[in-house]
Scaffold this motif. Structure first.
Motif, PDB file in Angstrom:
ATOM      1  N   ASP A 251       0.817  -1.223   0.000  1.00  0.00           N
ATOM      2  CA  ASP A 251       0.000   0.000   0.000  1.00  0.00           C
ATOM      3  C   ASP A 251       0.851   1.275   0.000  1.00  0.00           C
ATOM      4  O   ASP A 251       0.321   2.380   0.074  1.00  0.00           O
ATOM      5  N   ASN A 252       2.160   1.099  -0.060  1.00  0.00           N
ATOM      6  CA  ASN A 252       3.098   2.228  -0.162  1.00  0.00           C
ATOM      7  C   ASN A 252       3.092   3.129   1.070  1.00  0.00           C
ATOM      8  O   ASN A 252       3.520   4.277   1.009  1.00  0.00           O
ATOM      9  N   LYS A 253       2.632   2.612   2.200  1.00  0.00           N
ATOM     10  CA  LYS A 253       2.548   3.424   3.411  1.00  0.00           C
ATOM     11  C   LYS A 253       3.719   3.208   4.366  1.00  0.00           C
ATOM     12  O   LYS A 253       4.004   4.057   5.200  1.00  0.00           O
ATOM     13  N   ARG A 254       4.357   2.042   4.264  1.00  0.00           N
ATOM     14  CA  ARG A 254       5.481   1.750   5.154  1.00  0.00           C
ATOM     15  C   ARG A 254       6.640   1.203   4.341  1.00  0.00           C
ATOM     16  O   ARG A 254       6.482   0.798   3.197  1.00  0.00           O
ATOM     17  N   SER A 255       7.805   1.200   4.969  1.00  0.00           N
ATOM     18  CA  SER A 255       9.010   0.682   4.314  1.00  0.00           C
ATOM     19  C   SER A 255       9.734  -0.243   5.281  1.00  0.00           C
ATOM     20  O   SER A 255       9.375  -0.352   6.462  1.00  0.00           O
ATOM     21  N   LEU A 256      10.789  -0.883   4.766  1.00  0.00           N
ATOM     22  CA  LEU A 256      11.579  -1.743   5.641  1.00  0.00           C
ATOM     23  C   LEU A 256      12.265  -0.932   6.731  1.00  0.00           C
ATOM     24  O   LEU A 256      12.530  -1.462   7.819  1.00  0.00           O
ATOM     25  N   LEU A 257      12.515   0.341   6.454  1.00  0.00           N
ATOM     26  CA  LEU A 257      13.119   1.179   7.481  1.00  0.00           C
ATOM     27  C   LEU A 257      12.157   1.366   8.650  1.00  0.00           C
ATOM     28  O   LEU A 257      12.583   1.447   9.810  1.00  0.00           O
ATOM     29  N   ASP A 258      10.848   1.414   8.374  1.00  0.00           N
ATOM     30  CA  ASP A 258       9.855   1.485   9.455  1.00  0.00           C
ATOM     31  C   ASP A 258       9.949   0.258  10.353  1.00  0.00           C
ATOM     32  O   ASP A 258       9.895   0.367  11.584  1.00  0.00           O
ATOM     33  N   TYR A 259      10.087  -0.919   9.717  1.00  0.00           N
ATOM     34  CA  TYR A 259      10.192  -2.140  10.505  1.00  0.00           C
ATOM     35  C   TYR A 259      11.452  -2.134  11.361  1.00  0.00           C
ATOM     36  O   TYR A 259      11.438  -2.581  12.512  1.00  0.00           O
ATOM     37  N   LEU A 260      12.553  -1.630  10.787  1.00  0.00           N
ATOM     38  CA  LEU A 260      13.803  -1.583  11.534  1.00  0.00           C
ATOM     39  C   LEU A 260      13.685  -0.636  12.732  1.00  0.00           C
ATOM     40  O   LEU A 260      14.125  -0.964  13.841  1.00  0.00           O
ATOM     41  N   VAL A 261      13.077   0.526  12.516  1.00  0.00           N
ATOM     42  CA  VAL A 261      12.903   1.487  13.615  1.00  0.00           C
ATOM     43  C   VAL A 261      12.037   0.885  14.710  1.00  0.00           C
ATOM     44  O   VAL A 261      12.340   1.006  15.909  1.00  0.00           O
ATOM     45  N   ASP A 262      10.945   0.225  14.320  1.00  0.00           N
ATOM     46  CA  ASP A 262      10.059  -0.408  15.318  1.00  0.00           C
ATOM     47  C   ASP A 262      10.802  -1.480  16.100  1.00  0.00           C
ATOM     48  O   ASP A 262      10.635  -1.598  17.323  1.00  0.00           O
ATOM     49  N   PHE A 263      11.631  -2.261  15.386  1.00  0.00           N
ATOM     50  CA  PHE A 263      12.385  -3.326  16.046  1.00  0.00           C
ATOM     51  C   PHE A 263      13.367  -2.743  17.071  1.00  0.00           C
ATOM     52  O   PHE A 263      13.446  -3.218  18.211  1.00  0.00           O
ATOM     53  N   PHE A 368      38.206  -0.630  -1.355  1.00  0.00           N
ATOM     54  CA  PHE A 368      37.437   0.079  -0.320  1.00  0.00           C
ATOM     55  C   PHE A 368      37.641   1.584  -0.447  1.00  0.00           C
ATOM     56  O   PHE A 368      38.768   2.077  -0.446  1.00  0.00           O
ATOM     57  N   ASN A 369      36.539   2.324  -0.559  1.00  0.00           N
ATOM     58  CA  ASN A 369      36.581   3.784  -0.629  1.00  0.00           C
ATOM     59  C   ASN A 369      36.010   4.333   0.670  1.00  0.00           C
ATOM     60  O   ASN A 369      34.802   4.268   0.904  1.00  0.00           O
ATOM     61  N   SER A 370      36.874   4.882   1.505  1.00  0.00           N
ATOM     62  CA  SER A 370      36.433   5.339   2.833  1.00  0.00           C
ATOM     63  C   SER A 370      35.425   6.474   2.732  1.00  0.00           C
ATOM     64  O   SER A 370      34.488   6.557   3.537  1.00  0.00           O
ATOM     65  N   GLN A 371      35.588   7.346   1.757  1.00  0.00           N
ATOM     66  CA  GLN A 371      34.663   8.478   1.621  1.00  0.00           C
ATOM     67  C   GLN A 371      33.251   7.988   1.322  1.00  0.00           C
ATOM     68  O   GLN A 371      32.277   8.449   1.921  1.00  0.00           O
ATOM     69  N   GLN A 372      33.124   7.038   0.410  1.00  0.00           N
ATOM     70  CA  GLN A 372      31.808   6.480   0.103  1.00  0.00           C
ATOM     71  C   GLN A 372      31.241   5.714   1.297  1.00  0.00           C
ATOM     72  O   GLN A 372      30.049   5.817   1.607  1.00  0.00           O
ATOM     73  N   PHE A 373      32.093   4.945   1.959  1.00  0.00           N
ATOM     74  CA  PHE A 373      31.638   4.143   3.098  1.00  0.00           C
ATOM     75  C   PHE A 373      31.052   5.033   4.188  1.00  0.00           C
ATOM     76  O   PHE A 373      29.925   4.807   4.650  1.00  0.00           O
ATOM     77  N   PHE A 374      31.799   6.042   4.602  1.00  0.00           N
ATOM     78  CA  PHE A 374      31.299   6.927   5.656  1.00  0.00           C
ATOM     79  C   PHE A 374      30.086   7.726   5.171  1.00  0.00           C
ATOM     80  O   PHE A 374      29.208   8.061   5.958  1.00  0.00           O
ATOM     81  N   GLY A 375      30.040   8.014   3.889  1.00  0.00           N
ATOM     82  CA  GLY A 375      28.865   8.684   3.341  1.00  0.00           C
ATOM     83  C   GLY A 375      27.619   7.822   3.478  1.00  0.00           C
ATOM     84  O   GLY A 375      26.539   8.321   3.830  1.00  0.00           O
ATOM     85  N   HIS A 376      27.756   6.510   3.207  1.00  0.00           N
ATOM     86  CA  HIS A 376      26.617   5.589   3.371  1.00  0.00           C
ATOM     87  C   HIS A 376      26.184   5.510   4.831  1.00  0.00           C
ATOM     88  O   HIS A 376      24.984   5.493   5.140  1.00  0.00           O
ATOM     89  N   VAL A 377      27.156   5.451   5.731  1.00  0.00           N
ATOM     90  CA  VAL A 377      26.850   5.359   7.162  1.00  0.00           C
ATOM     91  C   VAL A 377      26.084   6.601   7.630  1.00  0.00           C
ATOM     92  O   VAL A 377      25.067   6.502   8.334  1.00  0.00           O
ATOM     93  N   VAL A 378      26.556   7.763   7.226  1.00  0.00           N
ATOM     94  CA  VAL A 378      25.915   9.013   7.640  1.00  0.00           C
ATOM     95  C   VAL A 378      24.517   9.135   7.041  1.00  0.00           C
ATOM     96  O   VAL A 378      23.568   9.545   7.722  1.00  0.00           O
ATOM     97  N   ALA A 379      24.365   8.771   5.760  1.00  0.00           N
ATOM     98  CA  ALA A 379      23.058   8.871   5.104  1.00  0.00           C
ATOM     99  C   ALA A 379      22.038   7.932   5.768  1.00  0.00           C
ATOM    100  O   ALA A 379      20.893   8.324   6.023  1.00  0.00           O
ATOM    101  N   PHE A 380      22.469   6.701   6.073  1.00  0.00           N
ATOM    102  CA  PHE A 380      21.571   5.770   6.753  1.00  0.00           C
ATOM    103  C   PHE A 380      21.198   6.281   8.140  1.00  0.00           C
ATOM    104  O   PHE A 380      20.033   6.240   8.542  1.00  0.00           O
ATOM    105  N   GLY A 381      22.178   6.781   8.872  1.00  0.00           N
ATOM    106  CA  GLY A 381      21.895   7.312  10.210  1.00  0.00           C
ATOM    107  C   GLY A 381      20.926   8.471  10.161  1.00  0.00           C
ATOM    108  O   GLY A 381      20.036   8.594  11.020  1.00  0.00           O
ATOM    109  N   SER A 382      21.065   9.316   9.142  1.00  0.00           N
ATOM    110  CA  SER A 382      20.147  10.449   8.993  1.00  0.00           C
ATOM    111  C   SER A 382      18.727   9.971   8.703  1.00  0.00           C
ATOM    112  O   SER A 382      17.762  10.499   9.268  1.00  0.00           O
ATOM    113  N   ASP A 383      18.595   8.984   7.826  1.00  0.00           N
ATOM    114  CA  ASP A 383      17.260   8.430   7.517  1.00  0.00           C
ATOM    115  C   ASP A 383      16.634   7.804   8.761  1.00  0.00           C
ATOM    116  O   ASP A 383      15.434   7.984   9.031  1.00  0.00           O
ATOM    117  N   PHE A 384      17.449   7.068   9.516  1.00  0.00           N
ATOM    118  CA  PHE A 384      16.956   6.414  10.724  1.00  0.00           C
ATOM    119  C   PHE A 384      16.482   7.454  11.740  1.00  0.00           C
ATOM    120  O   PHE A 384      15.379   7.349  12.294  1.00  0.00           O
TER     121      PHE A 384
END
Length: 447
Positions: A251-263, A368-384
């Motif tokens: 129904d496009n109302k929730r995402s897997l990130l919602d499930y992760l936050v609830d967990f 391994f690209n540290s700039q991309q890695f830390f960018g992914h970590v920060v972006a995920f943390g911001s979404d969470f």
């Protein structure tokens, strides 16, 4: 007055000294003696303006002096130059912007004068180093000129003429710029290496990763059942955490990130603020170790050039006693070599730590690209954090509404007994009044 005699031209009117107030004046015929204007006709206008005020008005409202077009003889003299017009103009713009005479600039270059040559000035001068062809043009053009004639040449021509006496000007300017910027460059390098070290330690030791990644792995493997290529995964790339918010329910109302936050709220409420323990990652995402190594490689290249120039300058000391290049740059080179060596050793240490971080998260150290890695970590943390804050806000609002409804219900429940009490009190009061009335009537009868 009589017209001017034939053949004579009447002289023009003298220019008015003050500005005019462009109103529409009334003539005597238009002014009624009984009007406000008629009443003030006999007043002395001069009495309202004293001498000082008249002088002030004359100065404040004076007409600007008309500037006549400059005669052709007053036009600026075009400075002489054998250079291409555009090249001469561009070089002149740079030189004039420095607000230092050409002679002073050349003297400062020879003496290595830090007061007159900062990093910006050196970079500006490096952009207008004359080519061999330009030097060959200027040299015969100036030959035989007097000092007065040379002073009448363009800025660019005089610049090329004077710096032509300095050997290996291009490499010399590069070496001088390196010396001027070296401390700032190394300070940035050490600061970035420290940020990387801190970010590596914070991300690797974050206690939220094990339960968080385990739950995401379970969600993904459940959804990927039947997809041969991606099912039954033992892990995933950290960059894939960004896909949790885009994987929506039917129904496009929730995402897997919602499930992760609830967990995480239900099972690990003490770890909800895990992003606060990884503050250095937000800085580490702005550069990579490759940026640092590239900077140090550029410095090392210029250091080799400096070593060559120092050898040349040492051999020419007798011929150029006023040139301070060797005297100033040789001690700098000796000290800078040790500083650069220590910085490169620290780079290797941080590289080993990054390789360990890559293996810890299942990445390949070589790619391994540290700039991309830390960018992914920060972006995920911001979404969470954003979704968590939204969920908490919604719940707080729901609790507020529920509390308000409960208060209203309580007030309604309390209102019924209160109304009954009021009614009973009214009934008692009425009964007492009737008893009093009856008693009064009985007394009257007996009396």
């Amino acid at each position: 007055p009589p017209p001017p005699a034939a053949g004579l031209r009447a002289a023009g009117p003298e220019r008015k000294k003050t500005k005019s107030l462009h109103w529409q004046p009334l003539s005597n015929m238009q002014v009624d003696p009984n009007s406000i204007w008629g009443q003030i006709q006999d007043l002395d206008n001069g009495a309202l303006l004293g001498t000082d005020q008249q002088t002030e008005l004359a100065q404040m409202f004076a007409n600007k002096e008309v500037k006549h077009k400059r005669a052709e003889s007053d036009a600026p003299v075009k400075l002489k130059t054998p250079l291409d017009g555009r090249r001469d103009q561009n070089m002149g713009i740079v030189l004039r912007a420095l607000k230092i005479s050409v002679d002073s600039l050349v003297e400062a270059i020879i003496q290595i004068d830090d007061d007159r040559l900062d990093a910006n000035t050196l970079e500006a001068l490096s952009s207008i180093i004359p080519t061999a062809e330009e030097s060959q043009l200027v040299k015969p053009f100036i030959a035989g000129m007097s000092p007065e004639e040379i002073a009448g040449l363009s800025w660019a021509t005089r610049w090329i003429h004077l710096v032509g006496e300095i050997p290996f000007l291009g490499p010399r300017m590069t070496c001088m710029t390196l010396r001027c910027k070296f401390d700032d460059l190394l300070e940035t390098v050490w600061e970035q290496l420290g940020i990387l070290e801190q970010a590596i330690g914070q991300v690797k030791s974050c206690p939220a990763w094990p339960p968080l990644l385990r739950y995401v792995l379970s969600l993904g493997n459940f959804l990927n059942q039947g997809a041969a290529r991606i099912s039954g995964a033992k892990g995933f790339k950290i960059g894939d955490l960004g896909k949790l918010k885009t994987c929506k329910t039917g129904d496009n109302k929730r995402s897997l990130l919602d499930y992760l936050v609830d967990f995480m709220r239900a099972e690990h409420p003490d770890l909800l603020k895990f992003t606060e323990t990884m503050g250095a990652a937000s800085q580490a995402k702005n550069f990579s170790l490759q940026d640092i190594t590239g900077c140090l490689a550029g410095i090392a290249k210029d250091m080799k050039m400096l070593q060559v120039q120092l050898g040349r300058a040492e051999r020419q000391q007798d011929q150029r006693p006023d040139d301070n290049f060797f005297k100033v740059l040789q001690p700098f080179h000796a000290n800078a070599e040790g500083v650069l060596r220590t910085a490169n050793e620290k780079v290797e240490e941080v590289k080993r730590a990054l390789d360990s971080l890559a293996r810890f998260f299942g990445e390949q150290p070589g790619s391994f690209n540290s700039q991309q890695f830390f960018g992914h970590v920060v972006a995920f943390g911001s979404d969470f954090d954003s979704l968590l804050a939204q969920r908490q806000k919604e719940e707080a609002k729901a609790e507020s509404v529920a509390a308000k409804q409960q208060t209203n219900a309580t007030l309604q429940e309390d209102a019924v007994p209160a109304a009954v009490r009021i009614m009973n009190n009214n009934m008692m009061s009425n009964a007492q009044e009737r008893l009093k009335d009856n008693a009064s009537e009985s007394d009257t009868v007996w009396n």
